[in-house]
Design a protein around this motif. Structure first.
Motif, PDB file in Angstrom:
ATOM      1  N   LEU A 108       0.827  -1.216   0.000  1.00  0.00           N
ATOM      2  CA  LEU A 108       0.000   0.000   0.000  1.00  0.00           C
ATOM      3  C   LEU A 108       0.860   1.264   0.000  1.00  0.00           C
ATOM      4  CD1 LEU A 108      -2.743   1.383   0.209  1.00  0.00           C
ATOM      5  CD2 LEU A 108      -2.705   0.956   2.686  1.00  0.00           C
ATOM      6  N   LEU A 128      -9.505   3.259   0.702  1.00  0.00           N
ATOM      7  CA  LEU A 128      -9.396   1.855   0.310  1.00  0.00           C
ATOM      8  C   LEU A 128     -10.834   1.381   0.132  1.00  0.00           C
ATOM      9  CD1 LEU A 128      -6.639   0.668   2.830  1.00  0.00           C
ATOM     10  CD2 LEU A 128      -6.396   1.844   0.633  1.00  0.00           C
ATOM     11  N   ASP A 131     -13.128  -1.037   2.228  1.00  0.00           N
ATOM     12  CA  ASP A 131     -13.814  -0.600   3.440  1.00  0.00           C
ATOM     13  C   ASP A 131     -14.967   0.303   3.028  1.00  0.00           C
ATOM     14  OD1 ASP A 131     -12.346  -1.895   5.462  1.00  0.00           O
ATOM     15  OD2 ASP A 131     -10.742  -0.416   5.340  1.00  0.00           O
ATOM     16  N   LYS A 169      -5.224  -8.346  11.157  1.00  0.00           N
ATOM     17  CA  LYS A 169      -5.718  -7.950   9.831  1.00  0.00           C
ATOM     18  C   LYS A 169      -5.484  -6.467   9.538  1.00  0.00           C
ATOM     19  CE  LYS A 169      -9.854 -10.846  10.063  1.00  0.00           C
ATOM     20  NZ  LYS A 169     -11.317 -10.664  10.166  1.00  0.00           N
ATOM     21  N   GLY A 171      -3.530  -2.337  10.516  1.00  0.00           N
ATOM     22  CA  GLY A 171      -2.569  -1.506  11.212  1.00  0.00           C
ATOM     23  C   GLY A 171      -3.203  -1.118  12.537  1.00  0.00           C
ATOM     24  N   GLU A 190       1.929  -2.678  11.936  1.00  0.00           N
ATOM     25  CA  GLU A 190       1.153  -3.286  10.854  1.00  0.00           C
ATOM     26  C   GLU A 190       0.868  -4.749  11.174  1.00  0.00           C
ATOM     27  OE1 GLU A 190      -0.433  -2.001   8.461  1.00  0.00           O
ATOM     28  OE2 GLU A 190      -0.811  -3.622   7.055  1.00  0.00           O
ATOM     29  N   LYS A 191      -0.406  -5.071  11.229  1.00  0.00           N
ATOM     30  CA  LYS A 191      -0.908  -6.442  11.386  1.00  0.00           C
ATOM     31  C   LYS A 191      -0.215  -7.233  12.508  1.00  0.00           C
ATOM     32  CE  LYS A 191      -2.801  -6.574   6.793  1.00  0.00           C
ATOM     33  NZ  LYS A 191      -2.188  -5.834   5.733  1.00  0.00           N
ATOM     34  N   ILE A 203      -6.690   0.607  12.204  1.00  0.00           N
ATOM     35  CA  ILE A 203      -6.834   1.592  11.121  1.00  0.00           C
ATOM     36  C   ILE A 203      -7.773   1.009  10.068  1.00  0.00           C
ATOM     37  CG2 ILE A 203      -5.616   2.847   9.308  1.00  0.00           C
ATOM     38  CD1 ILE A 203      -3.051   2.521  11.033  1.00  0.00           C
ATOM     39  N   ILE A 204      -8.745   1.806   9.639  1.00  0.00           N
ATOM     40  CA  ILE A 204      -9.565   1.366   8.514  1.00  0.00           C
ATOM     41  C   ILE A 204      -9.226   2.249   7.303  1.00  0.00           C
ATOM     42  CG2 ILE A 204     -11.357   0.419  10.029  1.00  0.00           C
ATOM     43  CD1 ILE A 204     -12.513   3.161   8.091  1.00  0.00           C
ATOM     44  N   GLY A 205      -9.705   1.876   6.151  1.00  0.00           N
ATOM     45  CA  GLY A 205      -9.181   2.458   4.917  1.00  0.00           C
ATOM     46  C   GLY A 205      -9.609   3.863   4.567  1.00  0.00           C
ATOM     47  N   TYR A 207      -7.744   7.764   5.024  1.00  0.00           N
ATOM     48  CA  TYR A 207      -6.587   8.515   5.507  1.00  0.00           C
ATOM     49  C   TYR A 207      -6.656   9.933   4.949  1.00  0.00           C
ATOM     50  CZ  TYR A 207      -4.507   3.731   5.731  1.00  0.00           C
ATOM     51  OH  TYR A 207      -4.253   2.394   5.969  1.00  0.00           O
ATOM     52  N   GLN A 229       4.958  -0.414   3.663  1.00  0.00           N
ATOM     53  CA  GLN A 229       3.716  -0.216   4.414  1.00  0.00           C
ATOM     54  C   GLN A 229       3.489   1.268   4.724  1.00  0.00           C
ATOM     55  OE1 GLN A 229       1.636  -2.533   4.782  1.00  0.00           O
ATOM     56  NE2 GLN A 229       2.822  -4.422   4.581  1.00  0.00           N
ATOM     57  N   THR A 231       1.687   2.190   7.045  1.00  0.00           N
ATOM     58  CA  THR A 231       1.719   2.237   8.513  1.00  0.00           C
ATOM     59  C   THR A 231       3.124   2.602   9.007  1.00  0.00           C
ATOM     60  OG1 THR A 231       0.022   0.530   8.515  1.00  0.00           O
ATOM     61  CG2 THR A 231       1.186   0.863  10.587  1.00  0.00           C
TER      62      THR A 231
HETATM   63  C1  G1P Z   1      -4.386  -2.087   4.710  1.00  0.00           C
HETATM   64  C2  G1P Z   1      -3.363  -1.445   5.651  1.00  0.00           C
HETATM   65  C3  G1P Z   1      -3.763  -1.664   7.099  1.00  0.00           C
HETATM   66  C4  G1P Z   1      -5.187  -1.180   7.338  1.00  0.00           C
HETATM   67  C5  G1P Z   1      -6.148  -1.849   6.338  1.00  0.00           C
HETATM   68  C6  G1P Z   1      -7.535  -1.249   6.430  1.00  0.00           C
HETATM   69  O1  G1P Z   1      -4.284  -3.493   4.819  1.00  0.00           O
HETATM   70  O2  G1P Z   1      -2.085  -1.961   5.377  1.00  0.00           O
HETATM   71  O3  G1P Z   1      -2.871  -0.969   7.948  1.00  0.00           O
HETATM   72  O4  G1P Z   1      -5.568  -1.456   8.658  1.00  0.00           O
HETATM   73  O5  G1P Z   1      -5.706  -1.666   4.990  1.00  0.00           O
HETATM   74  O6  G1P Z   1      -8.461  -1.945   5.643  1.00  0.00           O
HETATM   75  P1  G1P Z   1      -4.949  -4.503   3.736  1.00  0.00           P
HETATM   76  O7  G1P Z   1      -6.368  -4.695   4.173  1.00  0.00           O
HETATM   77  O8  G1P Z   1      -4.827  -3.847   2.409  1.00  0.00           O
HETATM   78  O9  G1P Z   1      -4.143  -5.767   3.848  1.00  0.00           O
END
Ligand code: G1P
Length: 277
Positions: A108, A128, A131, A169, A171, A190-191, A203-205, A207, A229, A231
Motif C-alpha cells: 500500500l 481503500l 472498506d 488484519k 494496522g 502493521e498487522k 486503522i480502517i481504509g 486517511y 507499508q 503504517t
Molecule cells: C491495509 C493497511 C492496514 C489497514 C487496512 C484497512 O491493509 O495496510 O494498515 O488497517 O488496509 O483496511 P490490507 O487490508 O490492504 O491488507
C-alpha cells in the motif's frame, strides 16, 4: 481545502475468485452500484473532486466506469431507463478523474507513492474501497476527517475498535487521547498478533495525508510481508511531526471479505437502496 483523493485499486481480489478473474474487485456490485463508486461519492461529498486512481493491468473497467458510455447513453436517451444512470451522472458532473498505473504490487505504501505525480505538494485523502463506510445520521467519514484536518493540519487515520483476535488484519495504533475518540498517535504496528498489538484500535481504509509522506515513503524499507507499508511511514511521521487517529462516526463493512460483503449488501438493500424512478 483538500481537493484530491487517491484510490489504490491495483490489488488482486483473490478472496473473490473466480468472480474477480477478469473483473476488478472494486467493480463488484453492492446491490446496484460498484463498490468503488460508494468510495468516490464519499470523497466528493467531502469536497475532494479530483479522484486519482492508482490502477493496474486488468483494471480498465474502473476507468471506463467513470467516463461516458456513449452507446448506452444514446440507446436509453429519452426513456425511463435514464434514471438508472442518475447516480453515476452526478459523479461524472462533479468529479475529475486521473490515473496512473502501478506496474508492480509492492504494498500500500508503494501504491500511494506511485500516486505522487497525481497529487503533488498538497494534502490529500486516501480511500481503500474495500472498506465501505456509511454514516446515515450525518457527514461521511472523509468529511468528518477533513473537518479535523482544518483544525490540526496533520495526517489523520480513521480507526475502529476491533476484537483482539482480529488485530492481525489491520494496522493498529497507540496514542494519547486528546478528547473522546481522538488520539495523538505515538505507536503504530502493521498487522500485529494480539500479544504484540499496542491496543485494539485498528486503522480502517480512510486517511488524510500531508505531502511530506512521499519523501518518508521513498525512504521506508519493505516491512510486513516484504511490502512497503503506509503504517511504517506514518509511524515515522508521528515521531517527527504529528499524526492523529480518529474514531469515526458511522458503520464500516469489510468488503474485502465474503462475510463483510454479504453483510454490506444486506445493509444497503435494507437501508440505502431505492429503486430508481
Ligand atoms: C491495509 C493497511 C492496514 C489497514 C487496512 C484497512 O491493509 O495496510 O494498515 O488497517 O488496509 O483496511 P490490507 O487490508 O490492504 O491488507
Amino acid at each position: 481545502m483538500i481537493k484530491k483523493c487517491l484510490f489504490p485499486v491495483a490489488g488482486y481480489g483473490t478472496r473473490f475468485l473466480p468472480a474477480t478473474k477478469s473483473m476488478p474487485k472494486e467493480m463488484l456490485p453492492v446491490v446496484n452500484k460498484p463498490l468503488v463508486q460508494y468510495g468516490v461519492e464519499e470523497a466528493i461529498e467531502a469536497g475532494m473532486n479530483t479522484i486519482s486512481f492508482v490502477t493496474g493491468r486488468g483494471k480498465r473497467a474502473i476507468t471506463d466506469h467513470f467516463d461516458i458510455s456513449y452507446e448506452l447513453e444514446h440507446q436509453i436517451a429519452g426513456t425511463g431507463k435514464e434514471a438508472y444512470l442518475d447516480s453515476i451522472r452526478d459523479v461524472l458532473d462533479e468529479g475529475v478523474f486521473t490515473m496512473v498505473r502501478q506496474r508492480e504490487m509492492k504494498g500500500l505504501g508503494h501504491a500511494i507513492l506511485t500516486g505522487e505525480p497525481l497529487i503533488g505538494n498538497e494534502p490529500f485523502g486516501v480511500v481503500l474501497s474495500d472498506d465501505l463506510c456509511f454514516n446515515e445520521d450525518g457527514d461521511g467519514v472523509l468529511r468528518q476527517m477533513t473537518a479535523l484536518y482544518k483544525q490540526f493540519r496533520c495526517s489523520i487515520v480513521a480507526i475502529q475498535e476491533v476484537p483482539p483476535e482480529e488485530t492481525h488484519k489491520y494496522g493498529v495504533i497507540a496514542g494519547v487521547a486528546l478528547k473522546d475518540g481522538l488520539y495523538r498517535v505515538d505507536d503504530m504496528v502493521e498487522k500485529p498478533k494480539p500479544e504484540d498489538a499496542p491496543s485494539n484500535l485498528a486503522i480502517i481504509g480512510r486517511y488524510i495525508l500531508t505531502p511530506d509522506i512521499f519523501d518518508i515513503l521513498r525512504a521506508t524499507p519493505p516491512g510486513k510481508n516484504g511490502e512497503v507499508q503506509i503504517t511504517d511511514a506514518l509511524l515515522q511521521q508521528a515521531k517527527t511531526g504529528c499524526v492523529m487517529a480518529y474514531k469515526f462516526k458511522g458503520r464500516r463493512f469489510d468488503c474485502g471479505s465474503v462475510p463483510g460483503f454479504v453483510e454490506a449488501t444486506n445493509y444497503v438493500y435494507e437501508n440505502i437502496y431505492s429503486e430508481p424512478s
